[in-house]
Design an enzyme around this catalytic site. Structure first.
Site, mmCIF file in Angstrom:
data_model
loop_
_atom_site.group_PDB
_atom_site.id
_atom_site.type_symbol
_atom_site.label_atom_id
_atom_site.label_comp_id
_atom_site.label_asym_id
_atom_site.label_seq_id
_atom_site.Cartn_x
_atom_site.Cartn_y
_atom_site.Cartn_z
ATOM 1 N N ASP A 402 32.095 43.486 49.741
ATOM 2 C CA ASP A 402 32.631 44.598 48.963
ATOM 3 C C ASP A 402 32.449 45.903 49.726
ATOM 4 O O ASP A 402 31.618 46.014 50.627
ATOM 5 C CB ASP A 402 31.921 44.665 47.611
ATOM 6 C CG ASP A 402 32.791 45.244 46.521
ATOM 7 O OD1 ASP A 402 33.744 45.976 46.848
ATOM 8 O OD2 ASP A 402 32.524 44.968 45.331
ATOM 9 N N GLU A 405 35.318 49.649 53.207
ATOM 10 C CA GLU A 405 36.063 50.815 53.750
ATOM 11 C C GLU A 405 35.174 51.677 54.641
ATOM 12 O O GLU A 405 35.666 52.123 55.682
ATOM 13 C CB GLU A 405 36.634 51.701 52.635
ATOM 14 C CG GLU A 405 37.417 51.018 51.577
ATOM 15 C CD GLU A 405 36.535 50.389 50.514
ATOM 16 O OE1 GLU A 405 35.682 51.074 49.941
ATOM 17 O OE2 GLU A 405 36.692 49.197 50.272
ATOM 18 N N ASP A 475 39.788 47.781 43.243
ATOM 19 C CA ASP A 475 39.542 47.944 41.803
ATOM 20 C C ASP A 475 40.757 48.555 41.116
ATOM 21 O O ASP A 475 40.730 49.695 40.632
ATOM 22 C CB ASP A 475 38.310 48.828 41.581
ATOM 23 C CG ASP A 475 37.055 48.226 42.175
ATOM 24 O OD1 ASP A 475 37.023 47.001 42.383
ATOM 25 O OD2 ASP A 475 36.085 48.975 42.426
#
Length: 816
Positions: A402, A405, A475
């Site tokens: 997760d 980025e 998300d």
């Protein structure tokens, strides 16, 4: 006479001057563009792909690409100079011309047809101070035709199929994954090899890239003749796609989050009791404990009291487990304490901001969580050492990486001055995902070849396909508008050459549907309809994974057997499993033949210009046209404001007085589907036969979305199973769709190791001759441990004809 001699001498000297402005190298040329004060180097990698490197005059730049792993080669390029001094490079497929006066490159096919031209560049290099280093902002513009389609750039949430008439800053984010690459309906692609924030512009004047930091202009031109050909060139340059484990193509259940070991194991037990197919359970965050222990890569939460027993229990039910890991660490963790003294942690504000759980974050108790320097080999070693000891050695099957980025909140310019192993964070920020994902892949491969790497991750950058990663769209909000955007997002991401993509089925932030308490969205018809349609779409994505916040996602909360919503969800999963032989064989086509799962319609129907800008249908593999139901048919579409990154956590869940009404989900509805021209089509459900090139009104029900099969297709149907390898493929149905000749290769291997790389796999070629109505099942090629020596194939055609034959690995002909 003397004047004539002088004139000829001057012409000769002029031509000589032109010829001295460039030199040939082993792989191309080097030239100086005096008018523009920069140097150009062209490196050929093969007859279809080349690199263009431009540097300020007299400067030498040594740059090793993060994405491109191929090396330039002697490609038999013929180099000459034209009468006006242009340098002309010819391969079997391309003519590439460099204008030595203005520095522009022109790309044409071997027959002279122009593909792409550079615009004359008057702003190639603008001085820029990057954390004290003198460098440049770099720019290159191109002239593209108004009529051509341009695609790619990664996964954007703009809802556009074509990436035209837009200006977009390409920066990695929660719900957008960027790679500065586009490809054209003309059959070429351009990869701008820069990792800083980059602006893509497409308008009537230019199609361009401009990056905030760059020591040089560095891009690759690739010609493939088709979208598949471009993708093949991308993979040759940046890496091929390894096979994912067979089980990873089964259904995966997740949510934010299972809060105990007993709950996680209990979900698998419940699915097995209900007979809902399932191959993987995914454990989200905070199994490590509090936020100060963020991503400890260790089970310090007392509710996960025996992680080895948990994993063994899941394996005992013939399921697999994937677990959440992050790119950041809390200050109380062992990895943090190993990384910090070595200067391998960033000082940027990241998730979670508070050490105390809850929303909004309580900044009086800052978490102290910091992102690690994934650009550093030493940091990647430390990361894996803790992951290996803390989790992998327990038997974990896959990784959910997760925030790759990574998350970066309230950023300041000074944040990007931080010096990573590869330079300032500003200069390499977009490449963070490929570095951290690649670190886990490389280390696991070095650890063992008995378990294939499978990484679910929130961000991607070109080249990441070589690391066993499947990128999801972040998300995203639970709304019909956002659902529609996932189709174009996934298709454009796939067109960059990275084939594994998925989304949170049902959307992530579903709190707005909770109108009667914390779990009421499961009983809210508006959310039920959206969730069903999203799950049905997921059945035709490379990964089928249900996940989200605010409301449970397990199917048993949505009804019971015999009720329309529950049945529709389960039917979608069973349809997925029935297509497993087709899906896994397509995975081999992706890995072995550089193909793509989710195929924008223009890829297969380039001569039908209507397909060029269709973003609500696509091909799944080369046989099945998927038309997801993207608009509510039974309930109103709930209007929602677009949330910014992480705003969804702040949604207020309260009863707004909206009643949960009764909806009759049994009524049929209809929608329009476009069938591309150039072939004929079969309705997957009814076997009705249609001509291509028409808009067709079709009937839908809650448990079925429109699916069509291209004439000439061969689709194997697998057994009814609860998990992918429950039953051997010893009695497959082979559906043949007449109307054109066709081929298919049935692929099988051991399922979850890398023995296939050494040839441990089988291929069974199948060929349909439409004239003679004959299916030829060719001799099996290859072998592997545990393969079937004999099986039955039941060959069926849409008119109801069927024949069952015994296949023992030798050529069999079936006349229908």
């Amino acid at each position: 006479m003397r004047k004539r001699v002088l004139f000829l001498a001057l012409c000769f000297m002029s031509a000589f001057a032109w010829s001295q402005k460039y030199s040939q190298t082993e792989t191309g040329i080097k030239a100086s563009i005096s008018d523009k004060q920069y140097d150009v180097e062209v490196q050929w990698f093969n007859p279809n792909s080349l690199r263009v490197l431009k540097t300020p005059a007299g400067k030498t730049v040594e740059k090793n690409s993060i994405s491109v792993i191929a090396k330039p080669e002697k490609s038999g390029i013929k180099i000459s100079t034209s009468d006006n001094g242009d340098i002309v490079m010819k391969s079997n497929s391309l003519i590439v011309t460099l204008n030595q006066k203005n520095g522009t490159m022109t790309y044409a096919k071997a027959d002279g047809t122009i593909l792409l031209k550079e615009l004359e560049n008057n702003k190639a290099f603008t001085p820029f101070n990057d954390a004290g280093k003198s460098t440049y902002t770099v720019y290159q513009g191109f002239q593209t035709d108004k009529e051509e389609g341009l695609y790619g750039l990664g996964q954007l949430q703009n809802g556009q199929m074509m990436q035209r008439n837009m200006t977009k800053e390409l920066i990695q984010g929660n719900i957008e994954d960027v790679s500065p690459i586009f490809q054209s309906t003309k059959g070429y692609g351009v990869f701008w090899d820069n990792y800083s924030a980059t602006t893509y512009t497409d308008n009537e004047k230019e199609t361009s890239f401009s990056s905030i930091v760059g020591d040089c202009i560095d891009y690759y031109f690739m010609y493939g003749g088709s979208a598949d050909g471009v993708i093949a060139q991308i993979r040759e340059l940046t890496g091929e796609v390894p096979m994912m484990p067979l089980w990873s193509y089964g259904f995966m259940q997740s949510k934010e989050r299972y809060k105990s070991q007993d709950e996680t194991v209990g979900i698998v037990k419940k699915y097995r009791e209900l007979g809902i197919p399932l191959d993987c359970i995914i454990q989200d965050w905070q199994y490590w404990g509090n936020n100060y222990l963020w991503n400890a890569m260790d089970f310090q939460n007392p509710l996960f009291y025996n992680p080895k027993e948990m994993i063994d229990s899941i394996h005992g039910m013939n399921a697999h487990m994937m677990i959440s890991i992050w790119s950041s660490f809390g200050p109380a963790t062992k990895p943090y304490r190993a990384l910090d003294p070595k200067g391998l942690l960033f000082n940027i504000e990241t998730w979670p901001q508070s050490g105390i759980e809850g929303w909004p974050p309580n900044m009086e108790y800052p978490s102290g969580v910091r992102v690690y320097d994934a650009y550093s080999p030493e940091a990647r070693d430390i990361y894996w050492n803790h992951l290996n000891k803390g989790i992998f050695q327990l038997g974990m099957d896959g990784w959910w990486m997760d925030s790759t980025e990574p998350d970066h909140f309230n950023w300041k310019d000074s944040d990007f001055d931080h010096q990573t192993y590869l330079g300032s964070y500003r200069s390499v920020r977009n490449a963070y995902p490929i570095m951290t994902v690649g670190g886990v892949y490389d280390h696991q491969r070095a650890e063992t070849s008995d378990k294939r790497v499978i990484i679910l991750t929130r961000s991607g950058f070109l080249g990441q396909q070589r690391y066993g990663s499947n990128v999801w769209s972040g998300d995203v909000q639970s709304s019909w508008d956002m659902f529609r955007k996932q189709i174009t997002a996934g298709l454009n991401f796939s067109l960059t050459g990275m084939p594994h993509w998925n989304s949170d089925l049902g959307g992530f932030f579903a709190g707005s549907y909770n109108t009667n308490g914390s779990t009421s969205a499961t009983k809210n018809p508006m959310y039920q309809e959206l969730y069903v349609r999203w799950v049905q779409f997921g059945a035709f994505c490379p990964m089928m994974r249900s996940h989200g916040a605010d409301t449970p996602r397990e199917f048993f909360w949505y009804g019971k057997a015999g009720e329309p919503v529950y049945d529709a969800l389960v039917d979608a999963v069973k349809l997925r499993y029935s297509l497993m032989p087709y899906l896994y064989s397509t995975a081999w086509d992706v890995s072995h033949n550089q193909s793509t799962f989710m195929r924008a319609l223009f890829m297969d129907f380039i001569n039908d210009k209507k397909t060029w800008n269709i973003g609500n249908e696509y091909m799944f593999g080369k046989a099945i046209l998927v038309a997801p139901v993207l608009h509510a048919q039974y309930t109103p579409e709930q209007k929602q404001d677009l949330l910014k990154e992480n705003e969804g956590w702040g949604q207020v869940k309260k009863d707004n007085g909206t009643a949960i009404w009764s909806v009759d989900f049994t009524q049929p509805k209809d929608m329009e589907v476009y069938l591309p021209s150039g072939c004929k089509w079969y309705d997957y459900w009814t076997n009705e036969y249609y001509e291509g090139g028409q808009n067709l009104k079709v009937t839908t029900t809650l448990n079925k979305i429109p699916l069509f099969v291209r004439a000439g297709s061969i689709i194997p149907i697998g057994p009814d199973v609860q998990y992918t390898n429950e039953k051997k493929w010893d009695n497959l149905i082979i559906n043949v769709y007449p109307g054109a000749d066709g081929t298919f290769t049935l692929y099988e291997d051991e399922g979850d190791n890398y023995n296939y790389e050494s040839g441990a796999y089988t291929e069974i070629p199948m060929t349909w001759n439409d004239t003679s109505h004959t299916l030829t099942i060719g001799s099996k090629k290859g072998s592997y441990n545990g393969m079937l020596s004999e099986r039955k194939f039941t060959v069926r055609t849409p008119n109801g004809n069927e024949k069952t034959i015994t296949y023992k690995g030798k050529k069999v002909t079936v006349k229908m």
